[in-house]
Scaffold this active site. Structure first.
Site, short mmCIF file in Angstrom:
data_model
loop_
_atom_site.label_atom_id
_atom_site.label_comp_id
_atom_site.label_asym_id
_atom_site.label_seq_id
_atom_site.Cartn_x
_atom_site.Cartn_y
_atom_site.Cartn_z
N ARG A 145 -7.39 0.33 -6.51
CA ARG A 145 -7.45 1.41 -5.52
C ARG A 145 -7.67 2.73 -6.27
O ARG A 145 -6.74 3.24 -6.90
CB ARG A 145 -6.13 1.48 -4.71
CG ARG A 145 -5.72 0.17 -4.12
CD ARG A 145 -5.70 0.02 -2.63
NE ARG A 145 -6.15 0.98 -1.72
CZ ARG A 145 -5.44 1.42 -0.67
NH1 ARG A 145 -4.21 0.98 -0.49
NH2 ARG A 145 -5.96 2.27 0.19
N GLN B 256 -1.95 2.01 10.00
CA GLN B 256 -0.67 2.09 9.27
C GLN B 256 0.39 2.83 10.08
O GLN B 256 1.58 2.57 9.95
CB GLN B 256 -0.86 2.81 7.93
CG GLN B 256 -1.62 2.03 6.88
CD GLN B 256 -3.09 2.36 6.89
OE1 GLN B 256 -3.65 2.74 7.92
NE2 GLN B 256 -3.75 2.22 5.76
N ASP C 169 -1.99 10.83 -1.63
CA ASP C 169 -2.33 9.83 -2.65
C ASP C 169 -2.60 10.45 -4.01
O ASP C 169 -2.49 9.80 -5.04
CB ASP C 169 -3.56 9.03 -2.21
CG ASP C 169 -3.11 7.86 -1.36
OD1 ASP C 169 -2.72 8.09 -0.21
OD2 ASP C 169 -3.09 6.73 -1.88
N LYS D 87 -4.64 9.85 3.56
CA LYS D 87 -5.31 8.96 4.53
C LYS D 87 -6.31 9.70 5.40
O LYS D 87 -6.03 10.80 5.87
CB LYS D 87 -4.24 8.28 5.39
CG LYS D 87 -4.73 7.31 6.44
CD LYS D 87 -5.64 6.24 5.89
CE LYS D 87 -5.00 5.44 4.78
NZ LYS D 87 -5.99 4.66 3.99
N ARG E 142 0.87 -1.19 0.00
CA ARG E 142 0.00 0.00 0.00
C ARG E 142 0.91 1.23 0.00
O ARG E 142 2.13 1.12 0.04
CB ARG E 142 -1.01 -0.01 1.16
CG ARG E 142 -0.66 -0.79 2.39
CD ARG E 142 0.44 -0.20 3.20
NE ARG E 142 0.24 1.21 3.44
CZ ARG E 142 1.18 2.07 3.74
NH1 ARG E 142 2.44 1.68 3.82
NH2 ARG E 142 0.92 3.33 3.96
N GLY E 143 0.27 2.43 -0.03
CA GLY E 143 1.05 3.66 -0.20
C GLY E 143 1.12 3.95 -1.69
O GLY E 143 1.51 3.06 -2.48
O1 MRU Z 1 -4.44 3.08 2.39
P1 MRU Z 1 -2.97 3.29 2.27
O2 MRU Z 1 -2.20 2.65 3.39
O3 MRU Z 1 -2.45 2.90 0.92
O4 MRU Z 1 -2.78 4.86 2.42
C1 MRU Z 1 -1.49 5.41 2.31
C2 MRU Z 1 -1.47 6.88 2.51
O5 MRU Z 1 -2.47 7.51 2.74
C3 MRU Z 1 -0.14 7.56 2.33
O6 MRU Z 1 -0.06 8.69 3.15
C4 MRU Z 1 0.02 8.01 0.87
O7 MRU Z 1 -0.22 6.93 0.00
C5 MRU Z 1 1.36 8.56 0.60
S1 MRU Z 1 2.59 7.32 0.67
C6 MRU Z 1 4.09 8.01 0.33
#
Ligand code: MRU
Length: 344
Positions: A91, A198, A239, A250, A48-49
């Site tokens: 996603r 996370q 994101d 997030k 994820r990320g």
């Molecule tokens: O749902 P996730 O764990 O994929 O969400 C991740 C985030 O919100 C991060 O802050 C974002 O992707 C930036 S990662 C460098």
């Protein structure tokens, strides 16, 4: 550059990842050797990320090639294109997914007279390029952002925008890694980040691994810490960034930005250019992923509320540009209003 505080994935005759659902208890390595496994890994947050999702999806296209390798070339290309469409459904918020898959799709479209061998080589090269570019960008984000961090500062971060969320160096955590390298004394407050934790599970894990001093707090404690003068700067990832500088990140990021603004604490978004979506004007156009109710209703497999409770589970929220002090990017620190002049 092979400087990675963590190694969330690698390619060695195949795609290997650390299953982030299992952290911090266990470091389980999984080989993603079918498109279905790649799809599930992204969908179920094993990886994820935004930047890592982009990179894994690019390698996922190579996995699709290998799975369909026996087909005649034109049929093979069609199957890969179908798989790209499927991966795009995993996603919806993370822009890097579309950025990386569009690049891979272009290779297929331009592969007019390619042999299978040539096509495989080009796909692997492009995936590797996406990986290397992210690593490089994140390191530069670290170097640029480090200048904002003074010796002795307390930094608040949300979710995990570290090495685990990228190809290994992180965005929000990158300036922290560079500040540590330069011998600055810093302390990080980590929001636990309900409902998937996370922050607690992943950010604490990687900060500990890299010997960075941190304190875990529940999401609802940030305001109290700010009111006590315990936070000097907030750094988060994103994101997706719209042309006007609104961001999706997030769930909980918006509340933090409001709190930071109220307490006059600088609020920075650390982000590579691969997360900028120049096709959309503002945050209202960013699709927000909604996830399974049980992420909220259950903890460790047990209900923490009456089974029939109604639940709303948006995974991301939108922070408007006027709450953002600046963007820490690989090209320097930018003001929200500077973004629209840079691309698209
Ligand atoms: O749902 P996730 O764990 O994929 O969400 C991740 C985030 O919100 C991060 O802050 C974002 O992707 C930036 S990662 C460098």
């Amino acid at each position: 550059m092979e400087k990675r505080p963590v190694k969330p994935f690698w390619w060695k005759n195949g795609l290997f990842i650390i299953d982030q659902r299992k952290l911090p208890e266990k470091e389980i390595i999984v080989k993603l050797d079918t498109l279905k496994k790649v799809y599930d890994a992204i969908k179920k947050l094993k990886v994820r990320g935004a930047p890592l999702i982009g990179c894994i999806s690019a390698y996922g296209v190579v996995v699709s090639f290998l799975e369909n390798e026996k087909l005649p070339i034109e049929k093979l290309k069609k199957e890969i294109e179908k798989d790209i469409k499927l991966l795009k459904k995993t996603r919806p918020t993370a822009y890097n997914l579309f950025y990386a898959l569009d690049r891979m799709e272009k290779i297929i479209k331009n592969a007019k007279n390619f042999t299978k061998e040539q096509l495989k080589k080009r796909l692997l090269e492009e995936a590797e390029k996406i990986y290397k570019e992210d690593l490089e960008a994140c390191y530069k984000i670290g170097e640029n952002g480090e200048k904002l961090i003074k010796d002795g500062m307390n930094i608040l971060t949300h979710c995990n925008a570290g090495g685990l969320a990228t190809t290994g160096f992180g965005t929000a955590l990158a300036p922290i890694y560079v500040a540590k390298e330069k011998g600055k004394k810093i302390h990080v407050y980590v929001d636990e980040t309900r409902p998937v934790l996370q922050g607690a599970r992943l950010t604490c894990w990687e900060l500990e691994k890299n010997r960075i001093s941190y304190t875990l707090i529940c999401d609802n404690m940030a305001g109290f810490l700010m009111s006590r003068g315990l936070i000097d700067i907030v750094i988060v990832g994103a994101d997706r960034v719209a042309r006007n500088g609104d961001i999706a990140n997030k769930i909980g990021t918006y509340s933090l930005a409001v709190l930071a603004n109220y307490h006059k604490i600088p609020f920075y978004v650390a982000v590579p250019f691969s997360t900028f979506d120049f096709n959309i004007e503002d945050g209202s156009q960013i699709p927000i992923e909604e996830r399974d109710q049980n992420e909220i209703k259950k903890m460790n497999g047990k209900y923490i509320c009456p089974k029939k409770s109604k639940v709303f589970n948006p995974a991301f929220d939108i922070t408007p540009n006027y709450l953002i002090t600046g963007f820490i990017t690989e090209r320097g620190i930018l003001k929200p209003e500077e973004i629209k002049n840079l691309g698209g």
